[in-house]
Design a protein around this motif. Structure first.
Motif, PDB file in Angstrom:
ATOM      1  N   ALA A 196      60.318  33.332  36.094  1.00 40.90           N
ATOM      2  CA  ALA A 196      58.950  32.806  35.075  1.00 40.90           C
ATOM      3  C   ALA A 196      60.410  32.555  33.718  1.00 40.90           C
ATOM      4  CB  ALA A 196      57.885  34.548  34.997  1.00 40.90           C
ATOM      5  N   ASP A 197      61.356  33.001  34.024  1.00 46.52           N
ATOM      6  CA  ASP A 197      62.525  32.818  33.027  1.00 46.52           C
ATOM      7  C   ASP A 197      62.170  33.925  31.997  1.00 46.52           C
ATOM      8  OD1 ASP A 197      63.913  30.641  34.223  1.00 46.52           O
ATOM      9  OD2 ASP A 197      62.675  29.015  33.334  1.00 46.52           O
ATOM     10  N   VAL A 198      61.854  34.670  32.934  1.00 49.45           N
ATOM     11  CA  VAL A 198      62.038  35.622  31.657  1.00 49.45           C
ATOM     12  C   VAL A 198      62.963  36.209  30.546  1.00 49.45           C
ATOM     13  CG1 VAL A 198      61.522  38.622  31.756  1.00 49.45           C
ATOM     14  CG2 VAL A 198      59.425  36.932  32.885  1.00 49.45           C
ATOM     15  N   ALA A 199      63.328  36.175  29.559  1.00 48.24           N
ATOM     16  CA  ALA A 199      64.255  36.738  28.624  1.00 48.24           C
ATOM     17  C   ALA A 199      64.747  38.293  28.417  1.00 48.24           C
ATOM     18  CB  ALA A 199      64.054  36.227  27.696  1.00 48.24           C
ATOM     19  N   HIS A 200      64.315  39.717  29.434  1.00 48.47           N
ATOM     20  CA  HIS A 200      64.436  40.605  28.863  1.00 48.47           C
ATOM     21  C   HIS A 200      63.588  41.562  30.066  1.00 48.47           C
ATOM     22  CE1 HIS A 200      64.916  44.139  25.340  1.00 48.47           C
ATOM     23  NE2 HIS A 200      65.944  44.530  26.589  1.00 48.47           N
ATOM     24  N   LEU A 201      64.470  42.558  30.230  1.00 57.08           N
ATOM     25  CA  LEU A 201      63.658  43.288  31.397  1.00 57.08           C
ATOM     26  C   LEU A 201      64.416  44.334  30.969  1.00 57.08           C
ATOM     27  CD1 LEU A 201      63.195  44.328  33.907  1.00 57.08           C
ATOM     28  CD2 LEU A 201      65.174  43.613  35.740  1.00 57.08           C
ATOM     29  N   LEU A 202      63.491  45.686  30.719  1.00 58.27           N
ATOM     30  CA  LEU A 202      63.647  46.718  30.221  1.00 58.27           C
ATOM     31  C   LEU A 202      63.068  48.123  30.805  1.00 58.27           C
ATOM     32  CD1 LEU A 202      64.281  48.765  27.784  1.00 58.27           C
ATOM     33  CD2 LEU A 202      62.347  48.362  26.806  1.00 58.27           C
ATOM     34  N   TYR A 203      63.966  48.796  31.742  1.00 53.15           N
ATOM     35  CA  TYR A 203      64.207  49.856  32.695  1.00 53.15           C
ATOM     36  C   TYR A 203      64.416  51.240  31.502  1.00 53.15           C
ATOM     37  CZ  TYR A 203      64.121  52.499  37.594  1.00 53.15           C
ATOM     38  OH  TYR A 203      64.142  53.191  37.898  1.00 53.15           O
ATOM     39  N   ILE A 204      63.471  52.037  32.182  1.00 52.01           N
ATOM     40  CA  ILE A 204      63.379  53.830  32.211  1.00 52.01           C
ATOM     41  C   ILE A 204      63.855  53.757  32.848  1.00 52.01           C
ATOM     42  CG2 ILE A 204      60.693  53.764  32.498  1.00 52.01           C
ATOM     43  CD1 ILE A 204      62.998  56.402  29.996  1.00 52.01           C
ATOM     44  N   SER A 205      64.886  54.517  33.119  1.00 55.45           N
ATOM     45  CA  SER A 205      65.144  56.161  34.134  1.00 55.45           C
ATOM     46  C   SER A 205      65.391  57.082  33.465  1.00 55.45           C
ATOM     47  CB  SER A 205      66.956  54.834  34.342  1.00 55.45           C
ATOM     48  OG  SER A 205      67.477  55.538  35.108  1.00 55.45           O
ATOM     49  N   GLY A 262      70.639  39.211  36.240  1.00 51.62           N
ATOM     50  CA  GLY A 262      70.963  37.657  35.407  1.00 51.62           C
ATOM     51  C   GLY A 262      69.821  37.354  34.540  1.00 51.62           C
ATOM     52  N   LEU A 263      69.370  38.669  34.157  1.00 51.74           N
ATOM     53  CA  LEU A 263      68.418  38.151  33.290  1.00 51.74           C
ATOM     54  C   LEU A 263      68.962  39.410  32.113  1.00 51.74           C
ATOM     55  CD1 LEU A 263      64.936  39.849  35.026  1.00 51.74           C
ATOM     56  CD2 LEU A 263      65.573  37.397  34.459  1.00 51.74           C
ATOM     57  N   GLY A 264      68.705  39.150  31.173  1.00 54.34           N
ATOM     58  CA  GLY A 264      68.842  39.805  29.914  1.00 54.34           C
ATOM     59  C   GLY A 264      68.373  41.624  30.407  1.00 54.34           C
ATOM     60  N   TRP A 265      69.169  42.465  30.339  1.00 55.66           N
ATOM     61  CA  TRP A 265      68.321  43.665  30.683  1.00 55.66           C
ATOM     62  C   TRP A 265      69.586  44.637  29.514  1.00 55.66           C
ATOM     63  CZ3 TRP A 265      71.639  47.367  31.283  1.00 55.66           C
ATOM     64  CH2 TRP A 265      73.652  47.086  31.771  1.00 55.66           C
ATOM     65  N   THR A 266      68.572  46.039  29.621  1.00 57.99           N
ATOM     66  CA  THR A 266      68.441  46.996  29.000  1.00 57.99           C
ATOM     67  C   THR A 266      67.467  48.364  29.480  1.00 57.99           C
ATOM     68  OG1 THR A 266      67.850  46.380  26.752  1.00 57.99           O
ATOM     69  CG2 THR A 266      67.615  48.154  27.051  1.00 57.99           C
ATOM     70  N   VAL A 267      68.182  49.332  29.680  1.00 52.37           N
ATOM     71  CA  VAL A 267      68.680  50.866  30.564  1.00 52.37           C
ATOM     72  C   VAL A 267      68.330  51.746  29.780  1.00 52.37           C
ATOM     73  CG1 VAL A 267      69.271  52.149  32.436  1.00 52.37           C
ATOM     74  CG2 VAL A 267      68.884  49.916  32.660  1.00 52.37           C
ATOM     75  N   LEU A 268      67.382  52.114  29.432  1.00 54.36           N
ATOM     76  CA  LEU A 268      67.617  53.423  28.524  1.00 54.36           C
ATOM     77  C   LEU A 268      66.934  54.640  29.268  1.00 54.36           C
ATOM     78  CD1 LEU A 268      67.334  55.349  25.951  1.00 54.36           C
ATOM     79  CD2 LEU A 268      64.077  54.547  26.203  1.00 54.36           C
ATOM     80  N   ARG A 269      68.178  55.867  29.573  1.00 55.83           N
ATOM     81  CA  ARG A 269      68.120  57.106  30.027  1.00 55.83           C
ATOM     82  C   ARG A 269      67.376  57.825  29.417  1.00 55.83           C
ATOM     83  NH1 ARG A 269      73.573  58.145  34.139  1.00 55.83           N
ATOM     84  NH2 ARG A 269      73.326  55.515  34.812  1.00 55.83           N
ATOM     85  N   ALA A 270      65.861  59.112  29.975  1.00 50.23           N
ATOM     86  CA  ALA A 270      65.227  59.895  29.420  1.00 50.23           C
ATOM     87  C   ALA A 270      65.451  61.122  30.080  1.00 50.23           C
ATOM     88  CB  ALA A 270      64.593  59.816  28.450  1.00 50.23           C
TER      89      ALA A 270
END
Length: 266
Positions: free
Chosen positions: A83-92, A118-126
């Motif tokens: 789908a050509d998603v620009a940003h994947l944000l994951y909560i860890s 291969g996507l733009g990504w962000t990972v936040l750990r809480a």
């Protein structure tokens, strides 16, 4: 206007993320097993392509300690690439690389999948959410004596604050691994248990019990803590005052998801 899809969007964390994003003016799609029109089981991926069509950002909150997170992430990432998603944000979770718990290992593996997607990504750990700690102690308090693991502390964080941070990150460009987010206080489990007992009007002795095993050693060493990232504001007592009825002996509205985030969709 940014179109954002939130997996596990009806769960403990996900529903708050959805509310924050909508309040900020974003178009939000809620994905979970039963939420129409995007009722998707991530374990088989059916319907993902339709759900992701035109989506700019995915906030991946869906998770389950019962297993399946890695498979769900593979399906989600494959569809996001199509789908050509620009940003994947994951909560860890803080400590997934330091505490040898099976669920933590799965969360770490999903982090790696995001990084290699291969996507733009962000990972936040809480750190753990207040409601998970309350749920654990509530279960322990059913016995005449509350048995807690000796030498183990926790640093619970307010789930609404994590939701605010995720909404902020979702509206920003991909940032890779961002600084961890932890609650304001490192508290012994004994102290947390006594706080819960006071809030519920229960009288129980609290007994510290030494355990064995690699996971227990990792927890005793504080692998799940982030004292240098104590950025949360809400305390455990404030959570209890808001959600636990004195004398009722049970959580009121906090839910049981905690930071296992069993938010559906996986």
């Amino acid at each position: 206007m940014t179109t954002i899809l939130v997996t596990g969007g009806t769960g403990t964390l996900g529903r708050l993320v959805v509310a924050r994003l909508r309040a900020d003016g974003h178009e939000v799609r809620v994905l979970s097993r039963h939420a129409q029109p995007y009722a998707v089981n991530l374990l088989d991926g059916a319907g993902l392509d339709a759900a992701l069509a035109g989506v700019d950002t995915v906030v991946h909150c869906a998770s389950s300690p019962r297993g399946g997170d890695e498979r769900a992430a593979r399906n989600l990432i494959a569809a996001a690439r199509r789908a050509d998603v620009a940003h994947l944000l994951y909560i860890s979770i803080v400590g997934v690389d330091r505490v040898p718990l099976g669920y933590y290992r799965a969360k770490l593996a999903v982090e790696r999948q995001a990084e290699q997607s291969g996507l733009g990504w962000t990972v936040l750990r809480a750190t753990q959410f207040h409601d998970l700690v309350a749920t654990l102690v509530r279960g322990l308090a059913r016995l005449p004596v509350v048995l807690v693991p000796a030498g183990v502390s926790d640093q619970p964080v307010e789930v609404a604050e994590v939701a605010d941070r995720l909404a902020e990150l979702a509206a920003a460009p991909p940032a890779g691994r961002v600084p961890d987010m932890a609650g304001p206080e490192v508290r012994t489990f004994t102290d947390l248990a006594r706080a819960y007992l006071r809030a519920t009007g229960r009288r129980r002795p609290v007994l510290r019990v030494p355990l064995a095993g690699r996971t227990y050693r990792g927890l005793r060493a504080g692998g799940h803590l982030a004292p240098d990232r104590a950025v949360g504001k809400g305390t455990f007592e404030e959570y209890l005052a808001r959600t636990v009825g004195v004398g009722r002996g049970r959580a009121g509205t906090g839910g049981t998801g905690g930071h296992t985030k069993a938010d559906g969709g996986a």
